[in-house]
Design an enzyme around this catalytic site. Structure first.
Site, PDB file in Angstrom:
ATOM      1  N   TYR A 103       0.814  -1.212   0.000  1.00 57.71           N
ATOM      2  CA  TYR A 103       0.000   0.000   0.000  1.00 57.71           C
ATOM      3  C   TYR A 103       0.854   1.272   0.000  1.00 57.71           C
ATOM      4  O   TYR A 103       0.376   2.349  -0.331  1.00 57.71           O
ATOM      5  CB  TYR A 103      -0.956   0.026   1.196  1.00 57.71           C
ATOM      6  CG  TYR A 103      -1.978  -1.089   1.198  1.00 57.71           C
ATOM      7  CD1 TYR A 103      -2.157  -1.890   0.072  1.00 57.71           C
ATOM      8  CD2 TYR A 103      -2.754  -1.358   2.297  1.00 57.71           C
ATOM      9  CE1 TYR A 103      -3.083  -2.919   0.064  1.00 57.71           C
ATOM     10  CE2 TYR A 103      -3.687  -2.384   2.298  1.00 57.71           C
ATOM     11  CZ  TYR A 103      -3.843  -3.169   1.175  1.00 57.71           C
ATOM     12  OH  TYR A 103      -4.754  -4.181   1.173  1.00 57.71           O
ATOM     13  N   LYS A 153       4.309 -15.432   1.800  1.00 57.12           N
ATOM     14  CA  LYS A 153       4.203 -16.144   0.521  1.00 57.12           C
ATOM     15  C   LYS A 153       5.645 -16.351   0.043  1.00 57.12           C
ATOM     16  O   LYS A 153       6.040 -15.900  -1.047  1.00 57.12           O
ATOM     17  CB  LYS A 153       3.354 -15.287  -0.451  1.00 57.12           C
ATOM     18  CG  LYS A 153       2.975 -15.977  -1.735  1.00 57.12           C
ATOM     19  CD  LYS A 153       1.926 -17.060  -1.568  1.00 57.12           C
ATOM     20  CE  LYS A 153       1.649 -17.721  -2.903  1.00 57.12           C
ATOM     21  NZ  LYS A 153       0.893 -18.975  -2.789  1.00 57.12           N
ATOM     22  N   ASP A 206      -2.146 -18.358   1.342  1.00 51.16           N
ATOM     23  CA  ASP A 206      -3.289 -19.067   0.749  1.00 51.16           C
ATOM     24  C   ASP A 206      -3.739 -20.208   1.656  1.00 51.16           C
ATOM     25  O   ASP A 206      -4.939 -20.426   1.871  1.00 51.16           O
ATOM     26  CB  ASP A 206      -2.980 -19.554  -0.670  1.00 51.16           C
ATOM     27  CG  ASP A 206      -1.567 -20.082  -0.832  1.00 51.16           C
ATOM     28  OD1 ASP A 206      -0.749 -19.971   0.113  1.00 51.16           O
ATOM     29  OD2 ASP A 206      -1.252 -20.625  -1.913  1.00 51.16           O
ATOM     30  N   ASP A 235      -4.786  -7.303   5.878  1.00 55.79           N
ATOM     31  CA  ASP A 235      -6.041  -6.625   5.535  1.00 55.79           C
ATOM     32  C   ASP A 235      -7.094  -7.666   5.163  1.00 55.79           C
ATOM     33  O   ASP A 235      -8.225  -7.665   5.659  1.00 55.79           O
ATOM     34  CB  ASP A 235      -5.764  -5.682   4.348  1.00 55.79           C
ATOM     35  CG  ASP A 235      -6.907  -4.732   4.078  1.00 55.79           C
ATOM     36  OD1 ASP A 235      -7.882  -4.741   4.844  1.00 55.79           O
ATOM     37  OD2 ASP A 235      -6.818  -3.978   3.092  1.00 55.79           O
ATOM     38  N   ASP A 282     -10.311  -9.410   7.750  1.00 52.68           N
ATOM     39  CA  ASP A 282     -11.735  -9.341   7.396  1.00 52.68           C
ATOM     40  C   ASP A 282     -12.342 -10.738   7.353  1.00 52.68           C
ATOM     41  O   ASP A 282     -13.483 -10.955   7.762  1.00 52.68           O
ATOM     42  CB  ASP A 282     -11.923  -8.666   6.028  1.00 52.68           C
ATOM     43  CG  ASP A 282     -12.307  -7.204   6.189  1.00 52.68           C
ATOM     44  OD1 ASP A 282     -11.867  -6.603   7.191  1.00 52.68           O
ATOM     45  OD2 ASP A 282     -13.026  -6.680   5.330  1.00 52.68           O
TER      46      ASP A 282
END
Ligand code: NAD
Length: 357
Positions: A141, A190, A222, A246, A250
């Protein structure tokens, strides 16, 4: 005495924040601690009154306080403003940046009486008690980004950039928190594909010797997304970079029934910021339908992380638990056979439990 900046914001903010403030007052008289509250404008309310979402006096008040309690910002009235002036971008991002809040803590804790409200089967979700520690000021970001036209069409890129120092500070914080909980840390990356993840993983491996009481495992993001719905009870503390955090936070939030139950803390700077995970819920604003428990549980996090008042934090959580066990529900968590209450009534019930508990 602790000074608390109170920023109710927009929508349901002015309904839920007073319940959290009154909870802190009840804690104060229980524990013999004085909390001094100063209110300031933020978000759409600040745009209307002062012409900008984060007025200088609000930021100054936050800096001078020991902690910040925020409701939520935004709503349809300000949706047509240019993106850079909208409450969410013009208030929340600069506030986090100015206060140096590099760590976002989001617990997903299932209160047993709410097992039926989770989209997962009760036998899968029962016992869920995890905390996601998300890096908040680096990575994709904030890294170099560009969109440009070329001879063959447009190209765009974002960069997942991390320095060792940025990784070290969030990972150390996560280890420290894991040590105070059940002593298990899952580092999510990852590393099979991303170079920044390999630096992340190497850093975790190097730091783990400083925390011998904590067991560490590495998990690909994942796989983590799958494990969160397959067996959420396997997790204690999860630490991960900004974008992965992020998305995963959620996903984890929905495990526990309602977004109206989920608190959060942003820490790392001098002043911590505490707010519910949800937004300003304009669809139910002004109707006393909002669940104030996420905001009340956010002050429990404030007591724990900013004021080191662990016993008081547990007392607030236990009071919420007893109110739910007695069958009181706001509309978002209501099921037939329970007692429907409004925002203020729910807040009063928690305070009553706190005083009696
Ligand atoms: P939202 O979280 O406000 O609402 C989503 C749904 O959840 C709605 O149906 C709402 O009624 C319900 N809900 C949310 N909080 C609740 C509570 N405490 N009790 C009961 N029900 C609750 O998300 P949205 O509708 O996407 O966004 C509304 C506005 O809030 C937008 O302007 C958005 O940009 C803003 N927003 C702000 C923040 C923040 O201030 N941190 C976060 C997310 C969204």
């Amino acid at each position: 005495m602790y000074k608390i900046a109170v920023l109710p914001g927009d929508g349901i903010g002015p309904e839920i924040v007073p319940e959290a403030v009154k909870t802190l007052e009840a804690v104060g008289s229980r524990e013999g601690v004085e909390f001094q509250f100063s209110e300031a404008l933020v978000g759409g309310a600040a745009i209307d009154a002062r012409g900008r979402a984060l007025p200088a006096e609000t930021l100054a008040l936050c800096r001078q306080s020991d902690a910040v309690l925020l409701g939520a910002v935004g709503g349809p009235k300000w949706d047509t403003l240019p993106p850079a002036e909208r409450p969410e971008t013009a208030a929340l991002l600069p506030l986090r940046k100015e206060l140096g809040l590099y760590a976002n803590l989001r617990p997903a804790y299932l209160f047993a009486p709410l097992a039926a409200a989770s989209p997962l089967k009760p036998e899968v979700v029962t016992g869920t008690d995890l905390l996601i520690v998300r890096e908040l000021t680096g990575g994709l970001y904030f890294g170099p980004k560009k969109r440009e036209k070329t001879a063959t069409g447009e190209v765009a890129y974002d960069t997942m950039l991390y320095s060792t120092a940025e990784i070290e500070r969030i990972v150390r914080l996560a280890f420290t928190i894991a040590r105070q909980r059940r002593g298990h840390l899952t580092s999510v990356d990852k590393a099979n594909v991303l170079t920044s993840s390999r630096l992340w993983r190497d850093t975790v491996e190097r730091l783990k010797g400083e925390f011998p009481e904590v067991t560490v495992e590495h998990m690909y993001v994942d796989n983590c997304a799958m494990q969160l719905v397959r067996r959420p009870t396997q997790f204690d503390v999860i630490v991960t970079e900004n974008t992965f955090g992020d998305i995963l936070s959620d996903q984890a939030s929905v495990l526990t029934g309602s977004i109206g139950m989920l608190p959060s803390a942003s820490i790392g700077g001098v002043v911590g910021l505490y707010e519910p995970c949800h937004g300003s819920a304009p669809d139910i604003a002004g109707q006393q339908k909002a669940n104030p428990l996420a905001t009340i549980l956010s002050v429990a996090m404030m007591l724990k992380y900013s004021f080191k008042m662990d016993r008081a934090a547990q007392a607030v959580e236990a009071a919420v638990s007893r109110v739910l066990a007695k069958g009181y529900r706001t509309p978002d968590i209501y099921v037939p056979g329970t007692s429907l209450v409004g925002t203020a009534e729910m807040g009063a019930l928690v305070r009553q439990e706190l005083q009696e508990g």
